[in-house]
Design an enzyme around this catalytic site. Structure first.
Site, PDB file in Angstrom:
ATOM      1  N   ARG A 140      -3.020   5.768  -9.387  1.00 17.23           N
ATOM      2  CA  ARG A 140      -3.296   4.685  -8.422  1.00 17.23           C
ATOM      3  C   ARG A 140      -4.684   4.080  -8.653  1.00 17.23           C
ATOM      4  O   ARG A 140      -5.608   4.753  -9.089  1.00 17.23           O
ATOM      5  CB  ARG A 140      -3.260   5.228  -6.991  1.00 17.23           C
ATOM      6  CG  ARG A 140      -1.900   5.649  -6.545  1.00 17.23           C
ATOM      7  CD  ARG A 140      -1.954   6.128  -5.108  1.00 17.23           C
ATOM      8  NE  ARG A 140      -2.310   5.037  -4.194  1.00 17.23           N
ATOM      9  CZ  ARG A 140      -2.731   5.212  -2.951  1.00 17.23           C
ATOM     10  NH1 ARG A 140      -2.858   6.429  -2.454  1.00 17.23           N
ATOM     11  NH2 ARG A 140      -3.014   4.177  -2.205  1.00 17.23           N
TER      12      ARG A 140
ATOM     13  N   HIS B 148       2.943  -8.059 -10.389  1.00 18.60           N
ATOM     14  CA  HIS B 148       3.714  -8.701  -9.311  1.00 18.60           C
ATOM     15  C   HIS B 148       4.422  -9.974  -9.787  1.00 18.60           C
ATOM     16  O   HIS B 148       3.921 -11.074  -9.551  1.00 18.60           O
ATOM     17  CB  HIS B 148       2.766  -9.107  -8.175  1.00 18.60           C
ATOM     18  CG  HIS B 148       2.191  -7.967  -7.427  1.00 18.60           C
ATOM     19  ND1 HIS B 148       2.764  -7.463  -6.279  1.00 18.60           N
ATOM     20  CD2 HIS B 148       1.079  -7.229  -7.642  1.00 18.60           C
ATOM     21  CE1 HIS B 148       2.044  -6.464  -5.822  1.00 18.60           C
ATOM     22  NE2 HIS B 148       1.005  -6.294  -6.635  1.00 18.60           N
TER      23      HIS B 148
ATOM     24  N   ARG C  16      -5.212  -4.632  -7.551  1.00 17.66           N
ATOM     25  CA  ARG C  16      -5.586  -3.209  -7.382  1.00 17.66           C
ATOM     26  C   ARG C  16      -4.452  -2.313  -7.893  1.00 17.66           C
ATOM     27  O   ARG C  16      -3.911  -1.447  -7.176  1.00 17.66           O
ATOM     28  CB  ARG C  16      -5.940  -2.887  -5.941  1.00 17.66           C
ATOM     29  CG  ARG C  16      -6.896  -1.705  -5.948  1.00 17.66           C
ATOM     30  CD  ARG C  16      -7.599  -1.387  -4.690  1.00 17.66           C
ATOM     31  NE  ARG C  16      -8.594  -0.372  -5.009  1.00 17.66           N
ATOM     32  CZ  ARG C  16      -9.010   0.569  -4.209  1.00 17.66           C
ATOM     33  NH1 ARG C  16      -8.575   0.636  -2.983  1.00 17.66           N
ATOM     34  NH2 ARG C  16      -9.898   1.435  -4.604  1.00 17.66           N
TER      35      ARG C  16
ATOM     36  N   GLU D  91       6.771 -11.433  -8.422  1.00 19.87           N
ATOM     37  CA  GLU D  91       7.189 -12.230  -7.251  1.00 19.87           C
ATOM     38  C   GLU D  91       6.081 -13.157  -6.761  1.00 19.87           C
ATOM     39  O   GLU D  91       6.325 -14.029  -5.934  1.00 19.87           O
ATOM     40  CB  GLU D  91       7.660 -11.290  -6.123  1.00 19.87           C
ATOM     41  CG  GLU D  91       6.576 -10.584  -5.318  1.00 19.87           C
ATOM     42  CD  GLU D  91       5.866  -9.440  -6.051  1.00 19.87           C
ATOM     43  OE1 GLU D  91       6.116  -9.224  -7.260  1.00 19.87           O
ATOM     44  OE2 GLU D  91       5.034  -8.774  -5.397  1.00 19.87           O
TER      45      GLU D  91
ATOM     46  N   CYS E 253       4.326  -2.438  -8.448  1.00 18.13           N
ATOM     47  CA  CYS E 253       2.990  -1.967  -8.072  1.00 18.13           C
ATOM     48  C   CYS E 253       3.075  -0.767  -7.107  1.00 18.13           C
ATOM     49  O   CYS E 253       3.428   0.310  -7.545  1.00 18.13           O
ATOM     50  CB  CYS E 253       2.176  -3.129  -7.525  1.00 18.13           C
ATOM     51  SG  CYS E 253       0.422  -2.828  -7.674  1.00 18.13           S
TER      52      CYS E 253
ATOM     53  N   GLU F 147       0.873  -1.181   0.000  1.00 15.31           N
ATOM     54  CA  GLU F 147       0.000   0.000   0.000  1.00 15.31           C
ATOM     55  C   GLU F 147       0.906   1.226   0.000  1.00 15.31           C
ATOM     56  O   GLU F 147       1.648   1.458   0.955  1.00 15.31           O
ATOM     57  CB  GLU F 147      -0.910  -0.051   1.221  1.00 15.31           C
ATOM     58  CG  GLU F 147      -2.321   0.444   0.946  1.00 15.31           C
ATOM     59  CD  GLU F 147      -2.341   1.953   0.767  1.00 15.31           C
ATOM     60  OE1 GLU F 147      -3.151   2.450  -0.044  1.00 15.31           O
ATOM     61  OE2 GLU F 147      -1.541   2.637   1.435  1.00 15.31           O
ATOM     62  N   SER F 148       0.838   2.002  -1.092  1.00 16.94           N
ATOM     63  CA  SER F 148       1.855   3.037  -1.271  1.00 16.94           C
ATOM     64  C   SER F 148       1.759   4.147  -0.223  1.00 16.94           C
ATOM     65  O   SER F 148       2.782   4.694   0.189  1.00 16.94           O
ATOM     66  CB  SER F 148       1.799   3.609  -2.693  1.00 16.94           C
ATOM     67  OG  SER F 148       0.511   4.054  -3.011  1.00 16.94           O
TER      68      SER F 148
HETATM   69  N1  GLN Z   1      -3.466  -0.098  -4.612  1.00 19.93           N
HETATM   70  C1  GLN Z   1      -2.151  -0.021  -4.018  1.00 19.93           C
HETATM   71  C2  GLN Z   1      -1.704   1.435  -3.894  1.00 19.93           C
HETATM   72  O1  GLN Z   1      -2.251   2.319  -4.507  1.00 19.93           O
HETATM   73  C3  GLN Z   1      -1.117  -0.808  -4.797  1.00 19.93           C
HETATM   74  C4  GLN Z   1      -1.479  -2.276  -4.772  1.00 19.93           C
HETATM   75  C5  GLN Z   1      -0.336  -3.218  -4.921  1.00 19.93           C
HETATM   76  O2  GLN Z   1       0.816  -2.910  -4.626  1.00 19.93           O
HETATM   77  N2  GLN Z   1      -0.679  -4.415  -5.331  1.00 19.93           N
HETATM   78  O3  GLN Z   1      -0.783   1.680  -3.183  1.00 19.93           O
END
Ligand code: GLN
Length: 216
Positions: free
Chosen positions: A103, A168, A133, A170, A77, A46-47
């Site tokens: 985002r 992702h 997401r 990973e 991401c 989650e950024s």
């Molecule tokens: N939705 C997340 C964000 O805006 C990113 C999601 C993810 O890293 N898979 O930070």
């Protein structure tokens, strides 16, 4: 040695992939952990949360200092959001690659998806891609190359110093992106003949693997 920023998000899966390639992976929690790294991975998660923790732990200046010294950085991401110079409607965090990113651009968590694609700079074989997401890269600036374009957005981009992916790698058995990044860092990962890009015997504890087992 490649570090993985270990403040929040998917850390162990990146370290697992690096180690399968014979590259030591190191969790990075504080400034001193950044010393002498060839590369740093900023994981998905989650950024907003990771950005706040970067400030709370006072690690931003150290990341930028090591970057200027030559440390390469890959953001997956949320990590790509943190690296972008422009984040639609928000202030950027590290601003180390000239691209515009939006985002949650696919919608809610329920709009997450998986697919497969050939990304020639990375591998001649199809690569499994998982979007959770995810953001969309909307534009890349001069000096930044779009590695993979899908529909109306860019899914992977790079400058000479930074790699950004909105998916992702990973969370799959595929090590192709990790091999590519290790080489970008000047390291010498195990090649395709020693460890295939999609390894059927992959056996870490990633939730996607556990979900596959649960569905079977
Ligand atoms: N939705 C997340 C964000 O805006 C990113 C999601 C993810 O890293 N898979 O930070």
């Amino acid at each position: 040695m490649i570090g993985v920023l270990d403040l929040q998000g998917g850390v162990v899966e990146h370290i697992d992939h690096l180690e399968r390639l014979g590259i030591p992976g190191k969790p990075v929690k504080e400034r001193d952990d950044l010393k002498n790294l060839a590369g740093l991975i900023i994981p998905g998660g989650e950024s907003t949360c990771i950005s706040r923790l970067i400030h709370i732990f006072g690690i931003k200046d150290a990341i930028i200092r090591e970057f200027k010294r030559g440390m390469k950085i890959w953001g997956t991401c949320a990590g790509a959001i943190l690296l972008a110079k422009t984040v639609v409607g928000e202030s950027p965090c590290l601003g180390l690659i000239d691209l515009d990113i939006e985002r949650n651009s696919f919608g809610s968590q329920l709009d997450s998806f998986a697919c497969e694609a050939v990304i020639l700079p990375i591998s001649p074989d199809p690569i499994p891609l998982i979007f959770i997401r995810a953001p969309k890269i909307l534009r890349v600036g001069p000096g930044v190359k779009a590695l993979f374009q899908m529909d109306d957005y860019i899914a992977a981009a790079e400058s000479p110093e930074v790699l950004a992916t909105i998916f992702h790698p990973e969370l799959t058995g595929c090590v192709a992106f990790h091999r590519y990044f290790a080489r970008k860092c000047g390291l010498d990962p195990l090649d395709e003949s020693s460890i295939p890009d999609v390894d059927a015997a992959w056996n870490n504890k990633s939730w996607t693997r556990l979900a596959r087992i649960a569905r079977a």
